[in-house]
Enzyme design. Structure first.
Site, mmCIF file in Angstrom:
data_model
loop_
_atom_site.group_PDB
_atom_site.id
_atom_site.type_symbol
_atom_site.label_atom_id
_atom_site.label_comp_id
_atom_site.label_asym_id
_atom_site.label_seq_id
_atom_site.Cartn_x
_atom_site.Cartn_y
_atom_site.Cartn_z
ATOM 1 N N CYS A 2 0.751 -1.130 0.028
ATOM 2 C CA CYS A 2 0.063 0.137 0.041
ATOM 3 C C CYS A 2 1.067 1.080 0.096
ATOM 4 C CB CYS A 2 -0.977 0.101 1.195
ATOM 5 S SG CYS A 2 -2.092 -1.307 1.245
ATOM 6 N N GLY A 28 -0.515 0.373 -5.042
ATOM 7 C CA GLY A 28 -1.917 -0.032 -4.909
ATOM 8 C C GLY A 28 -2.894 0.380 -5.642
ATOM 9 N N ASN A 102 0.781 1.008 5.892
ATOM 10 C CA ASN A 102 1.525 -0.057 4.733
ATOM 11 C C ASN A 102 2.302 -1.051 5.364
ATOM 12 O OD1 ASN A 102 4.394 0.854 2.717
ATOM 13 N ND2 ASN A 102 2.807 -1.110 2.520
ATOM 14 N N GLY A 103 1.893 -2.315 5.117
ATOM 15 C CA GLY A 103 2.738 -3.356 5.646
ATOM 16 C C GLY A 103 1.535 -4.548 6.113
ATOM 17 N N TYR A 242 11.338 -4.493 -7.142
ATOM 18 C CA TYR A 242 10.068 -4.233 -8.111
ATOM 19 C C TYR A 242 9.088 -3.106 -7.630
ATOM 20 C CZ TYR A 242 5.266 -5.395 -9.601
ATOM 21 O OH TYR A 242 4.057 -5.056 -10.209
HETATM 22 P P1 AMP Z 1 3.935 -14.305 -12.475
HETATM 23 O O1 AMP Z 1 3.273 -14.111 -13.848
HETATM 24 O O2 AMP Z 1 3.060 -14.743 -11.474
HETATM 25 O O3 AMP Z 1 5.274 -15.086 -12.402
HETATM 26 O O4 AMP Z 1 4.389 -12.726 -12.164
HETATM 27 C C1 AMP Z 1 5.346 -12.029 -12.446
HETATM 28 C C2 AMP Z 1 5.324 -10.549 -13.064
HETATM 29 O O5 AMP Z 1 4.489 -10.145 -11.729
HETATM 30 C C3 AMP Z 1 6.575 -9.973 -13.238
HETATM 31 O O6 AMP Z 1 6.514 -9.518 -14.265
HETATM 32 C C4 AMP Z 1 6.982 -9.247 -11.915
HETATM 33 O O7 AMP Z 1 7.089 -7.722 -12.353
HETATM 34 C C5 AMP Z 1 5.426 -8.825 -11.400
HETATM 35 N N1 AMP Z 1 5.397 -9.131 -9.918
HETATM 36 C C6 AMP Z 1 6.129 -9.661 -9.041
HETATM 37 N N2 AMP Z 1 5.650 -9.538 -7.803
HETATM 38 C C7 AMP Z 1 4.780 -8.834 -7.851
HETATM 39 C C8 AMP Z 1 3.771 -8.478 -6.686
HETATM 40 N N3 AMP Z 1 3.935 -8.728 -5.610
HETATM 41 N N4 AMP Z 1 2.741 -7.638 -7.181
HETATM 42 C C9 AMP Z 1 2.524 -7.284 -8.395
HETATM 43 N N5 AMP Z 1 3.152 -7.699 -9.499
HETATM 44 C C10 AMP Z 1 4.267 -8.320 -9.123
#
Ligand code: AMP
Length: 481
Positions: A2, A28, A102-103, A242
């Site tokens: 968040c 978020g 946030n957390g 990320y």
């Molecule tokens: P997946 O398709 O489940 O392997 O998701 C990988 C993609 O999600 C990558 O392109 C990351 O940039 C992105 N990603 C990784 N962790 C998160 C997260 N916690 N929330 C949103 N996007 C994420």
């Protein structure tokens, strides 16, 4: 994840909160809210969706006062419903209080059970609500002592802003797992999850709010204290990989430079002959720039991202996520044909995105597709505020790199070892030029950073804060609004 924001002592408090939240939108997208105080009473407005859609002019106009807190949410604890949107605001025996968090609290379930047994009635499924109840039952007399008392009982990750009629309080958990920064805008104080908010509103970043620090701002100015004791610094390393915006400097580390360093190290890690390096936009772009520089392979933006859909992973429904990948990215076919491609992304979670991207690039004519991930394999769920799935859904928790390579159908796949990640992030400490005194300064903390300075539980399973497995929200779906 968040985003939180706060402002104290500005005639345009609600407008500033709106803009501040806009710059935190990446943290978020499910709901947004602002609470303000005019010194006598709080006003609150929350809604589902993006900041820009939730707040139209009349709503902001109704948020009277010179202090405000705001929140953008995506659900980690509690479902995606309006009643779980923040800030949460309550009236209790001593006045009114709003909170934005946030957390993720790791002992929220136990505290909630204890509170319910002594008669508390919860209005939401959000872990944040336990803080409000703990404040309300505290035996302390001042609001700051009540908040300190409440936060002393919670475990886990919290960067919080709280607003009473006449005070803004901001606090960061003793490990400093989530970011929180302090700034000034003329005579007003501002706090935010990331300094990107300050750039937008023209505020100056003063410093980070330190792990374990609580600051109280009122008409007499700002006071700082450390009521929760100090613990080793454990800033979430995934914020650099990320989550945060690349234009943020967090705990003295430039997110952009950290990502470029990750890409450079990745290029050294597992060399491959290729014609072009392509990022998965947007989060993979800085790492790809670093990769291309280091490997001497041309950088090409050959996956085009539509900016009119949100970060697909954030949407809580699996069906939406699958649809989302196709909706979000499209390859530049004419430039990919016959090319040996290295494609760089920041992380693999379930493997869904990578698999689709590899297929997309091959269908567009790429002759080879080599996937490079600018972090270590994500093998463990986060219990501190990042929405990761359970272990069984995390592809790296039960598959080798070779098996993942096979699943996503790439010609080769490699990740970056955790030790290297930590040194890439640590090396991205920056000094900033201050035009006021003509000198460069480290904007925030000056401690040496190493692997132990970060929470890397999602990569290592090494959890800095103990947690009980949580049962999840227990309220009846019928009551969801
Ligand atoms: P997946 O398709 O489940 O392997 O998701 C990988 C993609 O999600 C990558 O392109 C990351 O940039 C992105 N990603 C990784 N962790 C998160 C997260 N916690 N929330 C949103 N996007 C994420």
């Amino acid at each position: 994840m968040c985003g939180v924001f706060g402002v104290f002592g500005h005639a345009e408090a609600a407008n500033l909160a709106y803009l501040g939240l806009h710059a935190l939108q990446h943290r978020g997208q499910e709901s947004a809210g602002i609470a303000t105080s005019d010194g006598k009473q709080l006003s609150l407005y929350r809604g589902m969706g993006h900041v820009i859609d939730v707040f139209a002019n009349p709503q902001i106009k109704r948020l009277a006062g010179t202090s405000a807190i705001g929140h953008v949410r995506y659900s980690t604890a509690g479902g995606s419903f309006l009643k779980n949107a923040q800030p949460l605001a309550v009236d209790y025996s001593e006045g009114s209080l709003a909170i934005a968090h946030n957390g993720n609290l790791t002992n929220a379930e136990q505290l909630r059970t204890m509170l319910e047994e002594r008669g508390s009635i919860f209005q939401s499924a959000s872990d944040t609500e336990v803080i409000v109840h703990l404040v309300a039952i505290s035996k302390q007399t001042t609001i700051e002592d009540r908040v300190a008392d409440a936060l002393n009982q919670v475990d886990g990750a919290y960067s919080v802003t709280l607003l009473s009629q006449d005070k803004l309080i901001a606090a960061r958990d003793p490990h400093g797992i989530r970011p929180l920064v302090l700034g000034r805008l003329d005579d007003a104080y501002v706090v935010s999850s990331e300094p990107t908010s300050f750039d937008l509103i023209g505020a100056k970043l003063e410093r980070e709010i330190a792990p374990g620090e609580m600051i109280v701002i009122d008409k007499d100015g700002m006071r700082s204290s450390y009521p929760f004791g100090t613990k080793p610094r454990k800033m979430c390393i995934f914020e650099y990989v990320y989550f945060s915006r690349p234009d943020s400097v967090l705990d003295g580390v430039s997110v952009y430079e950290a990502r470029k360093n990750l890409g450079r190290a990745l290029a050294r890690e597992n060399k491959v002959e290729a014609d072009i390096v392509v990022p998965v936009p947007d989060s993979g772009v800085p790492a790809t720039i670093g990769y291309a520089e280091e490997a001497g392979i041309p950088f090409e933006m050959l996956l085009v991202r539509s900016h009119y859909v949100g970060r697909t992973f954030i949407e809580p429904q699996q069906s939406i996520r699958h649809f989302g990948v196709r909706l979000k990215l499209n390859p530049v076919g004419t430039s990919l044909r016959g090319k040996r491609v290295v494609v760089v992304d920041d992380s693999i979670v379930r493997g869904t995105t990578s698999r689709k991207i590899v297929k997309m690039l091959r269908d567009a004519g790429a002759s080879e597709v080599h996937m490079r991930i600018a972090s270590a394999p994500t093998s463990w769920p986060c219990y501190y505020g990042i929405d990761t799935p359970t272990r069984s859904e995390l592809i790296a928790s039960n598959h080798t790199v070779e098996e993942i390579n096979k699943y996503i159908t790439s010609d080769s796949l490699s990740y970056l070892p955790l030790e290297q990640m930590a040194s890439c992030v640590s090396k991205a400490k920056v000094e900033e030029f201050d035009p006021e005194d003509g000198k460069t300064h480290l904007p925030v903390q000056n401690e040496a950073l190493d692997k132990d300075s970060f929470c890397h539980a999602c990569f290592s399973g090494d959890y800095p804060v103990r947690f009980e497995k949580q049962r999840g929200p227990r309220q009846m779906r019928l009551l969801d609004i």
